[in-house]
Design an enzyme around this catalytic site. Structure first.
Site, PDB file in Angstrom:
ATOM      1  N   SER A 231       1.274 -48.642 -39.629  1.00 19.31           N
ATOM      2  CA  SER A 231       1.817 -49.760 -40.403  1.00 19.31           C
ATOM      3  C   SER A 231       0.650 -50.413 -41.117  1.00 19.31           C
ATOM      4  O   SER A 231      -0.513 -50.278 -40.696  1.00 19.31           O
ATOM      5  CB  SER A 231       2.458 -50.780 -39.452  1.00 19.31           C
ATOM      6  OG  SER A 231       2.617 -52.039 -40.087  1.00 19.31           O
TER       7      SER A 231
ATOM      8  N   TYR B  37       3.051 -55.998 -31.690  1.00 22.81           N
ATOM      9  CA  TYR B  37       3.262 -54.968 -32.719  1.00 22.81           C
ATOM     10  C   TYR B  37       1.944 -54.648 -33.430  1.00 22.81           C
ATOM     11  O   TYR B  37       1.563 -53.477 -33.579  1.00 22.81           O
ATOM     12  CB  TYR B  37       4.309 -55.458 -33.715  1.00 22.81           C
ATOM     13  CG  TYR B  37       4.700 -54.447 -34.771  1.00 22.81           C
ATOM     14  CD1 TYR B  37       5.659 -53.470 -34.496  1.00 22.81           C
ATOM     15  CD2 TYR B  37       4.126 -54.465 -36.041  1.00 22.81           C
ATOM     16  CE1 TYR B  37       6.023 -52.541 -35.468  1.00 22.81           C
ATOM     17  CE2 TYR B  37       4.486 -53.543 -37.011  1.00 22.81           C
ATOM     18  CZ  TYR B  37       5.436 -52.582 -36.719  1.00 22.81           C
ATOM     19  OH  TYR B  37       5.795 -51.658 -37.685  1.00 22.81           O
TER      20      TYR B  37
HETATM   21  P1  NAD Z   1      14.192 -48.250 -37.330  1.00 23.58           P
HETATM   22  O1  NAD Z   1      14.506 -49.340 -36.386  1.00 23.58           O
HETATM   23  O2  NAD Z   1      15.158 -47.905 -38.405  1.00 23.58           O
HETATM   24  O3  NAD Z   1      13.832 -46.917 -36.550  1.00 23.58           O
HETATM   25  C1  NAD Z   1      13.102 -46.886 -35.364  1.00 23.58           C
HETATM   26  C2  NAD Z   1      13.498 -45.662 -34.584  1.00 23.58           C
HETATM   27  O4  NAD Z   1      12.729 -45.610 -33.361  1.00 23.58           O
HETATM   28  C3  NAD Z   1      14.974 -45.670 -34.187  1.00 23.58           C
HETATM   29  O5  NAD Z   1      15.501 -44.380 -34.338  1.00 23.58           O
HETATM   30  C4  NAD Z   1      14.916 -46.051 -32.720  1.00 23.58           C
HETATM   31  O6  NAD Z   1      16.032 -45.611 -31.965  1.00 23.58           O
HETATM   32  C5  NAD Z   1      13.645 -45.334 -32.312  1.00 23.58           C
HETATM   33  N1  NAD Z   1      13.142 -45.760 -30.998  1.00 23.58           N
HETATM   34  C6  NAD Z   1      12.919 -47.019 -30.555  1.00 23.58           C
HETATM   35  N2  NAD Z   1      12.512 -46.991 -29.273  1.00 23.58           N
HETATM   36  C7  NAD Z   1      12.466 -45.687 -28.907  1.00 23.58           C
HETATM   37  C8  NAD Z   1      12.121 -44.998 -27.707  1.00 23.58           C
HETATM   38  N3  NAD Z   1      11.751 -45.663 -26.605  1.00 23.58           N
HETATM   39  N4  NAD Z   1      12.186 -43.647 -27.699  1.00 23.58           N
HETATM   40  C9  NAD Z   1      12.581 -42.959 -28.796  1.00 23.58           C
HETATM   41  N5  NAD Z   1      12.932 -43.557 -29.945  1.00 23.58           N
HETATM   42  C10 NAD Z   1      12.874 -44.897 -29.995  1.00 23.58           C
HETATM   43  O7  NAD Z   1      12.795 -48.672 -37.985  1.00 23.58           O
HETATM   44  P2  NAD Z   1      11.876 -47.952 -39.070  1.00 23.58           P
HETATM   45  O8  NAD Z   1      11.517 -48.976 -40.052  1.00 23.58           O
HETATM   46  O9  NAD Z   1      12.470 -46.683 -39.511  1.00 23.58           O
HETATM   47  O10 NAD Z   1      10.572 -47.684 -38.182  1.00 23.58           O
HETATM   48  C11 NAD Z   1      10.023 -46.393 -37.975  1.00 23.58           C
HETATM   49  C12 NAD Z   1       8.523 -46.520 -37.774  1.00 23.58           C
HETATM   50  O11 NAD Z   1       7.931 -47.014 -38.971  1.00 23.58           O
HETATM   51  C13 NAD Z   1       8.108 -47.485 -36.665  1.00 23.58           C
HETATM   52  O12 NAD Z   1       7.004 -46.957 -35.952  1.00 23.58           O
HETATM   53  C14 NAD Z   1       7.706 -48.722 -37.438  1.00 23.58           C
HETATM   54  O13 NAD Z   1       6.768 -49.494 -36.739  1.00 23.58           O
HETATM   55  C15 NAD Z   1       7.098 -48.102 -38.673  1.00 23.58           C
HETATM   56  N6  NAD Z   1       7.019 -49.015 -39.814  1.00 23.58           N
HETATM   57  C16 NAD Z   1       8.122 -49.461 -40.454  1.00 23.58           C
HETATM   58  C17 NAD Z   1       7.981 -50.321 -41.536  1.00 23.58           C
HETATM   59  C18 NAD Z   1       9.151 -50.835 -42.342  1.00 23.58           C
HETATM   60  O14 NAD Z   1       8.941 -51.672 -43.237  1.00 23.58           O
HETATM   61  N7  NAD Z   1      10.355 -50.394 -42.106  1.00 23.58           N
HETATM   62  C19 NAD Z   1       6.717 -50.731 -41.951  1.00 23.58           C
HETATM   63  C20 NAD Z   1       5.601 -50.263 -41.242  1.00 23.58           C
HETATM   64  C21 NAD Z   1       5.768 -49.400 -40.185  1.00 23.58           C
END
Ligand code: NAD
Length: 290
Positions: free
Chosen positions: A175, A188
């Site tokens: 991130s 986080y």
């Molecule tokens: P999201 O909530 O749509 O997806 C997260 C996924 O992780 C879901 O499928 C959830 O079920 C899964 N998950 C959570 N706990 C889990 C566990 N214990 N075991 C297996 N799976 C698990 O969110 P996203 O935005 O798609 O996030 C995906 C990644 O991207 C994360 O690591 C997040 O930190 C990172 N990220 C997202 C953003 C953003 O703006 N959306 C920005 C920076 C980083």
């Protein structure tokens, strides 16, 4: 190959800036992949993007098997094999079983994307140990467990020259908060800062084995993790003060980066973090003087 221009799934959300029309070169043919947290948001887009680039894909989920099945069907729609596999990435026994199952079914693995993550936000002074441990356990320990299992398989199998010049490719979803401090989210931000050095240290250790390890640092991407930051006009305008490029990121922006990093086109790239953030890390507050 279908020319699928990217369209946000949500109905008319704020942010109607034009998106690029992108296709995927099929440069990952014959390279089975696993993506954790692949039944939502970025993970779903990465799983589908890798399939479009040629991978058979294992779709990891921990809750909502029906959405994992939907993603698998989309992957099959691109003519690839897909499997869904349940595991909590913070649990060693579940991760080990998951990799055994996936390798058993696909024969091996070439690409591993540790993407699963979540937020449990709280002011530092109010944050409970449980909130801290949950986020570190899933976001950081989860990546350690999954990438360790992947690396063991890459090492066991080694390079298969007709498939890829590398023995394996690992991508760690980080991130912008691996570098931008984030009050109210110390768990986080710490997990993402940890991923940076986990990724770089793994890259250093595994490079002599021709295993490439890289990170992707998304900025603000339109997914369920941050709905409140983009689903009203006011929130979207506020968000845009942090994004010089003046549009929110879409999950496919990250999928494109992941497919390229996994391909031999990026063969000399290891230990690097690719920021996909519309300039969020460019200190936008300094654009007007400073
Ligand atoms: P999201 O909530 O749509 O997806 C997260 C996924 O992780 C879901 O499928 C959830 O079920 C899964 N998950 C959570 N706990 C889990 C566990 N214990 N075991 C297996 N799976 C698990 O969110 P996203 O935005 O798609 O996030 C995906 C990644 O991207 C994360 O690591 C997040 O930190 C990172 N990220 C997202 C953003 C953003 O703006 N959306 C920005 C920076 C980083």
């Amino acid at each position: 190959m279908a020319d699928l221009s990217r369209k946000p799934d949500s109905p008319s959300p704020p942010g109607t800036e034009p998106l690029p029309k992108v296709s995927y070169p099929e440069f990952l043919r014959g390279q089975p992949a696993i993506v954790t947290g692949a039944n939502s948001g970025i993970g779903e887009a990465v799983a589908i993007g890798l399939a479009r680039a040629g991978c058979d894909v294992a779709v990891n989920y921990v809750t909502h098997p029906e959405t994992a099945e939907d993603v698998a069907h989309k992957i099959e729609g691109y003519g690839r094999k897909a499997m869904v596999v349940k595991a909590d990435v913070s649990k060693e026994d579940e991760v080990e079983t998951m990799f055994k199952t996936v390798i058993g079914q696909f024969g091996t693995l070439h690409v591993s994307v540790s993407n699963a993550g979540l937020q449990k936000d709280s002011a530092f002074l109010e944050m409970t140990l449980a909130e801290w441990e949950t986020v570190i356990g899933i976001n950081l320990t989860g990546q350690f467990l999954c990438q360790r299992a992947a690396a063991r398989e890459f090492l066991r199998r080694g390079v298969v020259e007709d498939i890829s010049v590398a023995a394996g490719k690992m991508i760690c979803m980080s991130s912008v908060h691996q570098t931008i401090p984030w009050a109210g989210h110390v768990n986080y931000a710490s997990s993402k800062g940890g991923i940076k050095l986990l990724m770089e240290s793994m890259a250093q250790e595994l490079a002599p084995h021709r295993i490439r390890v890289n990170g992707i640092a998304p900025g603000a991407i339109r997914t369920p993790i941050n709905t409140a930051a983009w689903n009203t006009k006011e929130a979207y305008s506020e968000l845009m003060t942090l994004v010089p490029y003046k549009r929110i990121g879409e999950p496919d922006d990250i999928a494109q980066a992941a497919a390229w990093l996994a391909s031999d086109h990026a063969d000399y790239v290891t230990g690097t973090t690719l920021f996909v953030d519309g300039g969020m890390t460019l200190y936008p507050g300094f654009a007007q003087g400073g």
